[in-house]
Design a protein around this motif. Structure first.
Motif: not given
Length: 878
Positions: A538-549
């Motif tokens: 569902t992240l397809q096209g995401n260019s905003k993600l700053r943090a993944l934990l």
């Protein structure tokens, strides 16, 4: 009312960064001086607008879309600034003065285009807002826009009180045992916990009725109205001074109270920053023999302490237990406590009560809601299924007894400084009741720029102070503390606070949630806490993600074809304890090293991590690199030495790493270094102790000695140069080499050290430099797993040189023979002991054969020093 609060915080921090870049005449700021200056001016204006717009109610829907667009513009500008700063720091480290390469020229060209585009967008946004925004009519302090704050009175229904018996008894005992002119008591806690109710119980207590000649209840408004407070006090004293000046009213209060024993309750105090309390308190006499009392209720512990309440007289009401919660619910929902209703209805009721997690206001709110619906197990089951949604959407009118939980907690959020609003929203990505590692939080905030270093404190210290403030405001609960000084190891938030953060985080696009409040990943996600249920497609096209934990899982199912592998915008990546089975590690590293803005990378305790690729050197923006406890990690690439912004580097407890690569002195910004291993003479490419001389910013240093380690005579004075060093840990590695033991005995650590750990030391006595004259700042000393027989002769100092040590930890030192009387003589200020299996100790005040603890004063367990401490969990557990 929510929209724009986080946006203002982001804009504020970005303006600071831009101003600093221009002031320093940095390489990339001077490449685009006009563009950067225009961007700074635009953002300063927009910052002022956002601060106003976020407080408006009537224009909420009008500005919503515009604020959403502005938020995206500011995030893009922030990315651009970071890109420039990263390149600037890299080229400074390289010291390159060559002509720009083709890639460099391309970067400058693209940066110029982006700056022009962003400036034009923000300018259009400003012009659009100016077309309808009236800064006078719409000012947040216009009378029509002021929030109606909660107020309280002394009136209450005694029959509705549940679960405060022990709390009231404790406060009553404090008052009855009082032997001072003016006792000050603080009642602090989460909104809806029962602070006001508890104060009312004390005011109406039959045992205290005859003790006080005057009882005064003041509901402190926000913002504070000093005149109204004095008028309220005079009204209780039957004196009308409405036309008097402030000074005259204060004199009148003093006269009327000077010969009386009084009890004053100041309910719901938020701040004393403008000095109102200092002024009013001068009008409250402290007459010998009167034994008067002031009770202050607040959500902020720091406030009541600043108002003169001692730590020992601050009380926090407990959450209700299961029995108390059910009793309160039955009163509010008109249920029989004896279970006369149907068993199914009782079962559903108890499920609902359990979800309130002991918060009285939540129980009252949901109980009141159930009075409005049909009393059937079907209806109650429906309410239970939509519990969080119902509780979140209930609106309160701000008056006592009819205030929704979220409305109550909203006040705590609204009063937060901008920097803390971003921090509290971070808790929204964690599941219910999740125990959160304080290190992870602080490094996350650091990586995203929520907290920053200052001239007087590092970014880590700043983050710990922010966490401490959230705890002081009762928005965050401590789960595990360090015994000695109360430093926070793990924490969590109450479910109701979590519901609030979810509501705000969704509105602010801080991270993504579905309609039921479940944390999800999608193309607009900016932060993501990964669980077993998380899907990356569902992240397809995401260019905003700053943090993944990773939060509740150690699996990510990574491969080069999933949508996560296409995300390049991350600044924070925490994959601690990730399971690498069924993952192509080469693909994982390829993705990680493509994250150009990555500032925080955590790969702690990754079982099958064997090596770190040379490509890690491409992560020019990396500030925090955690590789500790990777048991199979064998070698580190020299490219790590090319990371210009690295301030925290952790390779502690990695047994297969023999030494760090030579050249670590290039990492001149390092503030914390864990697992520094000294190479032997046969290793020409390994790090030497002498290299530490250049790391003058170090505040935490963990040195590990192994069989190959070698220290040269000229390196013995190296540590003296580390004048900012506060925490030193030396793991001697059970070495029996007499030569290395002699060298360790001759080290010269700086006098700035506040905490010292000596582990696996096989010398017969403590090193000579462990003495009160050399370590004048030392507060905490830990000796662990050592064969020391006795303390060295210099350890005992003399009559003029005594230790300032407050805490002592002795673990598994079976041969150490020393008496408690001897230690107390040389450590007169010691207040904390921790002992484990030190059987030869004599006459100690705690168990020495198993595990023993001793506190000189139990009330000092949580020392104020907590706020300034660096995180020490990595050192203590390694």
């Amino acid at each position: 009312m929510l929209k724009g609060a986080l946006l203002g915080a982001v804009a504020q921090e970005l303006v600071k960064d831009l101003a600093l870049a221009i002031q320093e005449q940095s390489q990339y700021a001077t490449q685009f001086p006009t563009h950067f200056k225009e961007l700074e001016d635009q953002l300063k204006y927009m910052q002022s607008f956002v601060a106003d717009a976020s407080k408006l109610k009537d224009k909420q829907e009008t500005v919503k879309t515009t604020l959403d667009a502005l938020r995206q513009q500011i995030y893009e500008a922030d990315d651009l600034v970071v890109d420039c700063q990263i390149r600037e720091d890299y080229w400074k480290m390289q010291g390159s003065s060559c002509s720009p390469s083709l890639s460099e020229m391309s970067f400058r060209y693209q940066t110029g285009k982006k700056l022009t585009k962003i400036n034009n967008q923000i300018k259009r946004t400003r012009e659009y807002l100016m077309s309808f925004y009236n800064p006078i009519a719409g000012h947040p302090y216009n009378k029509n826009n002021i929030d109606e704050r909660r107020w309280s009175s002394l009136a209450f229904d005694q029959s509705e009180i549940v679960g405060l018996t022990e709390d009231a008894a404790r406060l009553r005992n404090w008052i009855l045992a009082q032997d001072e002119p003016q006792l000050r008591i603080g009642i602090v806690g989460l909104g809806g916990l029962g602070k006001t109710t508890l104060a009312k119980i004390i005011c109406r207590d039959a045992n205290l009725t005859k003790r006080f000649q005057v009882k005064i209840w003041v509901s402190v408004s926000q913002p504070v109205n000093e005149v109204e407070i004095m008028k309220s006090i005079l009204k209780h004293l039957n004196a009308d001074e409405s036309e008097s000046s402030k000074g005259n009213m204060l004199d009148r209060i003093y006269q009327l109270l000077s010969d009386k024993t009084y009890l004053i309750v100041l309910d719901d105090v938020w701040s004393i920053d403008d000095g109102w309390w200092e002024r009013i308190s001068t009008g409250l006499p402290k007459t010998e023999g009167t034994n008067s009392c002031i009770i202050i209720t607040s959500r902020i512990k720091k406030v009541v302490k600043r108002m003169g309440v001692l730590e020992t007289k601050v009380h926090q009401p407990k959450l209700l237990d299961e029995e108390e919660s059910w009793a309160l619910f039955c009163k509010v929902a008109h249920m029989s406590p004896n279970g006369e209703e149907s068993p199914k209805l009782v079962d559903e009721g108890k499920k609902i009560v359990e979800k309130c997690k002991g918060l009285p206001l939540a129980i009252k709110t949901i109980g009141g809601l159930l009075l409005l619906v049909e009393k059937t197990d079907f209806e109650w089951k429906r309410i239970s299924g939509n519990f969080h949604e119902k509780l979140t959407n209930l609106e309160g009118n701000g008056s006592e007894g009819n205030e929704s939980v979220i409305a109550s907690l909203q006040l705590s959020y609204d009063e937060l400084p901008a920097r803390l609003k971003q921090c509290i929203l971070s808790f929204s990505i964690y599941p219910e009741d999740h125990e959160i590692d304080a290190d992870q939080l602080v490094h996350w905030w650091q990586g995203e720029g929520f907290v920053r270093g200052k001239s007087t404190e590092t970014a880590t210290q700043s983050g710990l102070i922010c966490l401490s403030e959230l705890i002081s405001r009762c928005l965050v609960e401590v789960v595990q503390r360090r015994n000695f000084d109360g430093s926070v190891y793990t924490c969590k938030v109450h479910d109701m606070v979590r519901d609030l953060t979810i509501k705000i985080a969704r509105d602010e696009d801080f991270c993504s949630f579905n309609e039921s409040g479940k944390h999800i990943s999608n193309k607009n996600s900016r932060r993501l806490g990964v669980t077993r249920e998380t899907t990356f497609q569902t992240l397809q096209g995401n260019s905003k993600l700053r943090a993944l934990l990773l939060t509740t899982t150690h699996y990510i199912g990574f491969n080069k074809n999933i949508e996560l592998a296409k995300v390049k915008s991350l600044r924070v990546l925490d994959l601690s304890q990730v399971i690498l089975d069924s993952i192509c590690v080469k693909d994982l590293w390829y993705w990680i090293t493509s994250l150009n803005r990555l500032a925080y990378l955590n790969l702690r305790d990754v079982a099958k991590l064997f090596e770190v690729p040379n490509s890690i050197g491409k992560l020019w923006g990396l500030q925090v690199l955690i590789l500790g406890e990777c048991k199979n990690l064998k070698k580190l690439p020299t490219s790590i030495l090319k990371l210009p912004r690295l301030i925290i580097f952790d390779v502690g407890n990695c047994p297969n790493i023999q030494c760090l690569p030579q050249g670590i002195s290039r990492l001149s910004k390092l503030q914390e270094l864990y697992g520094f291993k000294i190479a032997g003479p046969s290793n020409a490419t390994g790090s030497r102790l002498g290299e530490l001389k250049a790391l003058t910013e170090l505040q935490v240093l963990q040195i590990d000695i192994n069989e190959e380690s070698h220290i040269q005579d000229q390196e013995l004075k190296v540590l003296e140069n580390l004048e900012k060093l506060r925490v030193l840990s030396i793991n001697a590695g059970d070495s029996k080499d007499k030569e290395i033991l002699k060298k360790l005995d001759k080290l010269s650590p700086p006098s700035s050290i506040e905490e010292l750990y000596l582990k696996h030391y096989f010398g017969e006595t403590t090193p000579g430099w462990i003495n009160p004259k050399s370590l004048q700042q030392l507060q905490y000393l830990c000796l662990e797993d050592s064969r020391i027989n006795m303390m060295g002769k210099d350890f005992w100092g003399n009559k003029d040189d005594k230790w300032d040590v407050k805490g002592l930890c002795l673990k598994f030192c079976q041969r150490l023979k020393v008496s408690w009387e001897e230690l107390q003589t040389v450590m007169p200020d010691i207040r904390y002991l921790e002992i484990s299996q030190c059987n030869s100790l004599v006459s100690f005040p705690c168990d020495v054969e198993a595990v023993g603890f001793w506190y000189k004063d139990e009330n000092k367990k949580g020392s104020p020093k907590t706020q300034k401490m660096l995180s020490l969990k990595k050192i203590e557990c390694s």
